[in-house]
Design a protein around this motif. Structure first.
Motif, mmCIF file in Angstrom:
data_model
loop_
_atom_site.group_PDB
_atom_site.id
_atom_site.type_symbol
_atom_site.label_atom_id
_atom_site.label_comp_id
_atom_site.label_asym_id
_atom_site.label_seq_id
_atom_site.Cartn_x
_atom_site.Cartn_y
_atom_site.Cartn_z
ATOM 1 N N LEU A 193 0.813 -1.214 0.000
ATOM 2 C CA LEU A 193 0.000 0.000 0.000
ATOM 3 C C LEU A 193 0.847 1.266 0.000
ATOM 4 C CD1 LEU A 193 -2.774 1.335 0.124
ATOM 5 C CD2 LEU A 193 -2.711 1.101 2.611
ATOM 6 N N ALA A 194 1.872 1.310 0.847
ATOM 7 C CA ALA A 194 2.699 2.515 0.941
ATOM 8 C C ALA A 194 3.408 2.805 -0.386
ATOM 9 C CB ALA A 194 3.723 2.358 2.060
ATOM 10 N N VAL A 195 3.912 1.752 -1.026
ATOM 11 C CA VAL A 195 4.597 1.920 -2.313
ATOM 12 C C VAL A 195 3.596 2.369 -3.376
ATOM 13 C CG1 VAL A 195 5.919 0.746 -4.113
ATOM 14 C CG2 VAL A 195 6.337 0.210 -1.707
ATOM 15 N N THR A 196 2.411 1.794 -3.345
ATOM 16 C CA THR A 196 1.384 2.166 -4.318
ATOM 17 C C THR A 196 1.015 3.637 -4.194
ATOM 18 O OG1 THR A 196 0.482 -0.080 -4.254
ATOM 19 C CG2 THR A 196 -0.927 1.642 -5.165
ATOM 20 N N LEU A 197 0.831 4.099 -2.953
ATOM 21 C CA LEU A 197 0.467 5.502 -2.748
ATOM 22 C C LEU A 197 1.567 6.437 -3.225
ATOM 23 C CD1 LEU A 197 -1.231 5.279 0.773
ATOM 24 C CD2 LEU A 197 -2.346 5.622 -1.433
ATOM 25 N N ALA A 198 2.826 6.069 -2.960
ATOM 26 C CA ALA A 198 3.946 6.894 -3.415
ATOM 27 C C ALA A 198 4.010 6.933 -4.939
ATOM 28 C CB ALA A 198 5.252 6.368 -2.839
ATOM 29 N N ALA A 199 3.852 5.764 -5.567
ATOM 30 C CA ALA A 199 3.890 5.704 -7.033
ATOM 31 C C ALA A 199 2.706 6.448 -7.630
ATOM 32 C CB ALA A 199 3.885 4.248 -7.492
ATOM 33 N N PHE A 200 1.546 6.344 -6.977
ATOM 34 C CA PHE A 200 0.365 7.080 -7.451
ATOM 35 C C PHE A 200 0.638 8.576 -7.425
ATOM 36 C CE2 PHE A 200 -3.691 9.130 -7.408
ATOM 37 C CZ PHE A 200 -4.535 8.304 -8.135
ATOM 38 N N GLY A 201 1.269 9.053 -6.357
ATOM 39 C CA GLY A 201 1.581 10.473 -6.269
ATOM 40 C C GLY A 201 2.502 10.934 -7.383
ATOM 41 N N VAL A 202 3.501 10.118 -7.713
ATOM 42 C CA VAL A 202 4.432 10.467 -8.788
ATOM 43 C C VAL A 202 3.715 10.513 -10.134
ATOM 44 C CG1 VAL A 202 6.471 9.704 -10.063
ATOM 45 C CG2 VAL A 202 6.448 9.576 -7.567
ATOM 46 N N LEU A 203 2.919 9.484 -10.423
ATOM 47 C CA LEU A 203 2.205 9.435 -11.695
ATOM 48 C C LEU A 203 1.162 10.549 -11.800
ATOM 49 C CD1 LEU A 203 1.749 5.571 -12.011
ATOM 50 C CD2 LEU A 203 3.175 7.032 -13.454
ATOM 51 N N ALA A 204 0.517 10.863 -10.662
ATOM 52 C CA ALA A 204 -0.449 11.961 -10.664
ATOM 53 C C ALA A 204 0.242 13.283 -10.983
ATOM 54 C CB ALA A 204 -1.156 12.041 -9.313
ATOM 55 N N ALA A 205 1.427 13.485 -10.407
ATOM 56 C CA ALA A 205 2.183 14.706 -10.693
ATOM 57 C C ALA A 205 2.565 14.778 -12.172
ATOM 58 C CB ALA A 205 3.430 14.762 -9.818
ATOM 59 N N LEU A 206 2.950 13.645 -12.743
ATOM 60 C CA LEU A 206 3.291 13.622 -14.167
ATOM 61 C C LEU A 206 2.073 13.945 -15.032
ATOM 62 C CD1 LEU A 206 5.648 10.494 -14.327
ATOM 63 C CD2 LEU A 206 6.284 12.904 -14.580
ATOM 64 N N GLU A 207 0.904 13.425 -14.628
ATOM 65 C CA GLU A 207 -0.318 13.745 -15.374
ATOM 66 C C GLU A 207 -0.569 15.254 -15.376
ATOM 67 O OE1 GLU A 207 -2.349 12.168 -17.220
ATOM 68 O OE2 GLU A 207 -2.471 10.055 -16.678
ATOM 69 N N LEU A 208 -0.356 15.877 -14.220
ATOM 70 C CA LEU A 208 -0.575 17.321 -14.126
ATOM 71 C C LEU A 208 0.460 18.109 -14.922
ATOM 72 C CD1 LEU A 208 -1.456 17.666 -10.316
ATOM 73 C CD2 LEU A 208 -3.021 17.550 -12.264
ATOM 74 N N LEU A 209 1.614 17.503 -15.135
ATOM 75 C CA LEU A 209 2.682 18.192 -15.863
ATOM 76 C C LEU A 209 2.646 17.949 -17.362
ATOM 77 C CD1 LEU A 209 5.670 17.630 -13.398
ATOM 78 C CD2 LEU A 209 4.517 19.793 -13.892
#
Length: 433
Positions: A193-209
């Protein structure tokens, strides 16, 4: 292609005349097109998001009522991010390139299928968070990728048919496709779960960029400011509808009796507070002339576009808070009355504060008047929570939360309207964007 009746040939024979199905070139819309409004296709597309937002709001309300606050936030945040971002991506592209021909409609239908698939994956996401082992994103990502693949086909069409916007279209294809690979890898690798949340945050930031990467050196797209503002206003109404849904859900058993006509004081308070809060939030949003502001500050479209993500999430959270309040009054919630009031006051505060911040940033108007009304609004919300701590009933506290939404309304309808008019006048006079 469709066949027509036979036509005569020079030698006296007949031939079949072939008529092409209408398809317009996707060269880009006029960003100053007069009278540009939402199309029936866009309105139909929005209907699929009614289901998505409603499902997320209902699921988070159930978790909150059971006292699973951290789990509820962990599931609700990625769910609303995926829902709102998918809608944003479609709406901005449609504003700039929509042709409303058969191919545009077919690809929009494909995106609608993706929204439905995403909605079907929301229960699995919330259930997986409750279990605590991982974040089940498989169905959600499948639906999201379907939508994004349809968008890639739209961008490919724009790249082929619009020489002027070819570079930005190809850049969007490149960066969007790359991020989708990351989403698929995350969804089907099932890390902790912790790794998933961290990876989700990175991918979400890339989507916004993606817009920054794609449009930085390739130029912008011809989106229409008033059309975009109208589309965002319509989606705000869709999410505000969850407040009405939450009110109805809250009032079910409170009516009492087999015919539902034995109204109690709590039932009356919930109906007034729910409808009043929804109406007040609507009024606050539409006091800001976003379309006119974007006309003069086009370069702040990115801020306007993505700044609405927390706003929409807060609105859906408010609907969930009303639902939780009803469950509490029906004695179906395992949380205390203070927590119930907090779960409604907090998303209301986030919403009202976000509207104020967006207005201030877009207008460059950090004025004392709106700071005062915002401070008073937050003070009234805090008073509602303090009253719950002091032992006041949930129904009374709901009415106080409702009253908070009308503080900025009263401010705008008195001195605020003239002040905003002066800021807009300064904007039209050539203030720096």
């Amino acid at each position: 292609m469709s066949d027509s009746p036979p036509a005569a040939t020079p030698d006296g024979g007949t031939r079949r005349r072939r008529v092409a199905v209408r398809r317009e070139r996707m060269t880009g819309r006029d960003p100053a097109e007069p009278g540009r409004t939402a199309t029936p296709l866009e309105l139909l597309f929005d209907l699929t998001f009614v289901v998505a937002v409603g499902t997320a709001s209902s699921l988070v309300a159930e978790m909150l009522a059971e006292g699973h606050l951290s789990d509820a936030v962990t599931a609700f945040a990625p769910a609303m991010f995926a829902i709102v971002l998918a809608w944003i991506n479609y709406s901005w592209f449609a504003s700039a390139f929509s042709t409303d021909d058969w191919l545009d409609r077919a690809l929009t239908m494909l995106q609608m299928i993706g929204v439905v698939v995403l909605s079907l994956g929301l229960p699995a996401l919330f259930h997986s968070v409750e279990e605590g082992a991982h974040l089940d994103l498989r169905v959600i990502v499948a639906g999201y990728v379907v939508m994004r693949l349809a968008m890639l086909l739209q961008w490919w069409r724009a790249a082929r048919e619009s020489l002027r916007h070819r570079r930005v279209a190809l850049a969007n294809i490149r960066w969007t496709g790359l991020v989708q690979v990351g989403w698929v890898a995350l969804a089907f690798s099932s890390p902790p779960l912790a790794v998933t949340l961290a990876a989700f945050g990175v991918l979400a930031a890339l989507e916004l960029l993606v817009p920054v990467f794609a449009q930085g050196n390739a130029g912008g797209t011809p989106w229409h400011p008033h059309h975009v503002a109208e589309r965002y206003g319509l989606f705000a109404i869709i999410t505000l509808g969850e407040g009405v849904v939450g009110t109805v859900a809250s009032s079910g058993e409170l009516l009492g009796g087999p015919t539902g006509t034995q109204w109690t004081g709590d039932a009356v308070a919930v109906v007034i507070a729910g409808v009043g809060l929804t109406f007040g939030m609507w009024w606050v949003y539409f006091t800001v002339p976003f379309g006119e502001i974007l006309t003069h500050r086009r370069r702040r479209g990115y801020l306007f576009g993505y700044g609405h993500i927390p706003l929409y999430a807060a609105v859906a959270g408010t609907g969930a808070g009303l639902h939780v309040a009803g469950l509490s009054l029906e004695h179906h919630a395992s949380i205390g009355e203070v927590a119930v009031v907090l779960l409604l006051a907090l998303p209301t505060a986030v919403y009202l504060f976000t509207v104020h911040v967006l207005r201030a940033l877009l207008l460059s108007g950090w004025d004392r008047f709106h700071l005062l009304t915002t401070s008073l609004t937050l003070a009234v919300l805090a008073a509602a929570v303090l009253m719950a701590v002091a032992g006041a009933g949930v129904a009374v506290c709901l009415l106080i939360v409702m009253a908070a939404s009308f503080v900025p309304v009263l401010g705008h309808e008195t001195a605020g309207r003239d002040h905003q008019r002066r800021l807009l006048h300064r904007l039209r006079g050539g203030a720096a964007p």
